[in-house]
Design an enzyme around this catalytic site. Structure first.
Site, PDB file in Angstrom:
ATOM      1  N   ASN A   1      35.573  57.590  30.748  1.00  0.00           N
ATOM      2  CA  ASN A   1      35.917  56.720  31.869  1.00  0.00           C
ATOM      3  C   ASN A   1      35.971  57.543  33.146  1.00  0.00           C
ATOM      4  OD1 ASN A   1      38.977  55.226  33.037  1.00  0.00           O
ATOM      5  ND2 ASN A   1      36.944  54.415  33.351  1.00  0.00           N
TER       6      ASN A   1
ATOM      7  N   GLN B   1      46.419  45.432  26.214  1.00  0.00           N
ATOM      8  CA  GLN B   1      46.908  46.791  26.434  1.00  0.00           C
ATOM      9  C   GLN B   1      48.415  46.782  26.629  1.00  0.00           C
ATOM     10  OE1 GLN B   1      46.686  49.299  30.081  1.00  0.00           O
ATOM     11  NE2 GLN B   1      45.340  50.604  28.874  1.00  0.00           N
TER      12      GLN B   1
ATOM     13  N   LYS C   1      44.295  55.091  25.689  1.00  0.00           N
ATOM     14  CA  LYS C   1      43.569  55.455  26.906  1.00  0.00           C
ATOM     15  C   LYS C   1      44.468  56.393  27.690  1.00  0.00           C
ATOM     16  CE  LYS C   1      40.952  53.545  30.786  1.00  0.00           C
ATOM     17  NZ  LYS C   1      41.631  54.175  31.941  1.00  0.00           N
TER      18      LYS C   1
ATOM     19  N   MET D   1      43.012  46.612  34.357  1.00  0.00           N
ATOM     20  CA  MET D   1      43.368  46.828  35.757  1.00  0.00           C
ATOM     21  C   MET D   1      44.395  45.779  36.153  1.00  0.00           C
ATOM     22  SD  MET D   1      39.701  47.803  37.573  1.00  0.00           S
ATOM     23  CE  MET D   1      38.713  46.603  36.650  1.00  0.00           C
ATOM     24  N   ALA D   2      45.541  46.254  36.620  1.00  0.00           N
ATOM     25  CA  ALA D   2      46.645  45.360  36.963  1.00  0.00           C
ATOM     26  C   ALA D   2      46.227  44.364  38.033  1.00  0.00           C
ATOM     27  CB  ALA D   2      47.846  46.168  37.453  1.00  0.00           C
TER      28      ALA D   2
ATOM     29  N   GLY E   1      35.886  50.639  34.996  1.00  0.00           N
ATOM     30  CA  GLY E   1      36.974  50.065  35.767  1.00  0.00           C
ATOM     31  C   GLY E   1      36.519  49.609  37.129  1.00  0.00           C
TER      32      GLY E   1
ATOM     33  N   CYS F   1      48.032  55.412  33.197  1.00  0.00           N
ATOM     34  CA  CYS F   1      48.411  54.873  34.499  1.00  0.00           C
ATOM     35  C   CYS F   1      49.067  55.951  35.367  1.00  0.00           C
ATOM     36  CB  CYS F   1      49.360  53.693  34.329  1.00  0.00           C
ATOM     37  SG  CYS F   1      49.836  52.926  35.901  1.00  0.00           S
TER      38      CYS F   1
END
Length: 380
Positions: A209, A76, A147, A23-24, A233, A107
């Protein structure tokens, strides 16, 4: 007596079938260390731009750093040019900077998809195949995973083809977020698509996920879809102890973390402390911890004035004063605390390169534009 499920990603044997989703701005070294202190699994870095890594921008080199306590170093990568991705993989492998590499094809953020990256990229099957194949071959003994999402929208689903392509290319595992790019984080994750992927990809682990808010959700996903593991997440935002709950649940235990407000405050303080160590700058760490306030204290009776003060904290000393003023004896109350976290948003039309959906094959113009766009290292 039930046996806890196990998960191996290539040569990596995990002590729980759980992966922290990249997660950014969240899954930096500080947050990964905090989650690991509570539980088990594999903890992946925030997304790294391949071009920025190849160009060794200072911020990117800091983001791929791992603390000495991180025995499994997972990075990643995002990229749209096979050659650049291959070069980025070479840096991670040849310089011993990672034990696991994940490729981002999930994303949904416009600045990524409008370049043809993230969840937009698997639509171009040849490009997807080239990136994954070259990454796997260059990684050698280092396991590479992918992913991804279901597709761009309900009319342009890609997950089954992409899963089979990735499997044929030699990836160590495939993870699927059960939403399309158009859904962003809205609506409900489609666990039936995850089950379909598990049926289609048979030689490597498939991970699920989406909508795992508590340990029971993960157990239910495993049972309903047959997946080999879960990727968590938004459910862990402000709840790093979720990984302890997951480890307990998969071990067959009913033990769960039910933190008092004092215990939440302690975890929040620990997070800030680790951020200071990560940034090597107290002021920057305090600015970063501010965004976590709403997540940590969700559902607890912390007044507006206290929340605003925490969201403007400028030093650890000030943070200690603010946390000390809270009623640490306030108990955990599931209602209001558990459930969805993070912004769900609403469905939106994905931003894509011109003519992207006209064909699943790249045109020469699109290919040239992809390479040109990736030279912009902003965000990496």
């Amino acid at each position: 007596m039930s046996t806890a499920p196990t998960l191996s990603i290539g040569p990596i044997a995990l002590d729980a079938p759980v992966v922290l989703a990249p997660m950014a701005g969240i899954t930096n070294t500080a947050f990964r260390r905090l989650c690991r202190e509570f539980g088990a699994g594999l903890y992946v870095s925030e997304m790294i731009t391949s071009r920025a890594l190849v160009e060794r921008t200072p911020e990117t080199m800091r983001l791929i750093s791992h603390h000495e306590s991180e025995s499994l170093r997972s990075v990643q990568l995002y990229g749209v040019d096979p050659r650049t991705v291959e070069q980025a993989v070479a840096i991670l492998v040849d310089e011993d900077r990672a034990d696991h590499i994940d490729l981002n094809f999930g994303c949904p953020v416009p600045k990524v998809t409008r370049r043809g990256g993230g969840s937009a990229l698997p639509w171009k099957r040849d490009l997807f195949r080239a990136i994954v194949t070259r990454a796997v071959q260059r990684a050698g003994d280092i396991p590479v995973t992918v992913k991804m999402r279901k597709g761009i929208d309900d009319e342009h689903l890609t997950f089954l083809d992409a899963g089979r392509i990735a499997e044929d290319a030699g990836v160590a595992a495939v993870a699927l977020h059960g939403r399309t790019a158009a859904q962003h984080y809205s609506g409900t994750a489609d666990w039936s698509a995850i089950a379909q992927l598990k049926e289609a990809v048979t030689s490597v682990p498939v991970l699920g996920n989406g909508d795992i808010w508590q340990a029971e959700d993960a157990v239910r996903m495993m049972r309903e879809t047959g997946v080999d593991g879960v990727v968590v997440g938004r459910g862990c935002l402000g709840r790093p102890w979720l990984f302890g709950d997951l480890a307990a649940a998969f071990a067959g235990s009913d033990e769960r973390h039910r933190p008092t407000l004092g215990q939440v405050a302690h975890a929040f303080r620990r997070h800030a402390e680790l951020l200071v160590e990560f940034f090597d700058e107290e002021d920057r760490a305090c600015r970063d911890i501010r965004k976590h306030v709403a997540w940590y204290f969700k559902g607890y009776p912390v007044g507006g004035d206290a929340r605003r003060a925490l969201a403007g904290v400028e030093s650890l000393a000030q943070l200690d004063d603010l946390l000390g003023a809270l009623d640490h004896a306030v108990p955990y109350v599931a209602e209001g605390i558990e459930g969805q976290r993070g912004r769900a948003g609403s469905p939106r039309k994905p931003a894509l390169p011109d003519g992207w959906l006209d064909s699943p094959e790249l045109t020469p113009t699109q290919r040239a534009a992809l390479i040109e766009d990736e030279s912009d290292t902003r965000g990496g």
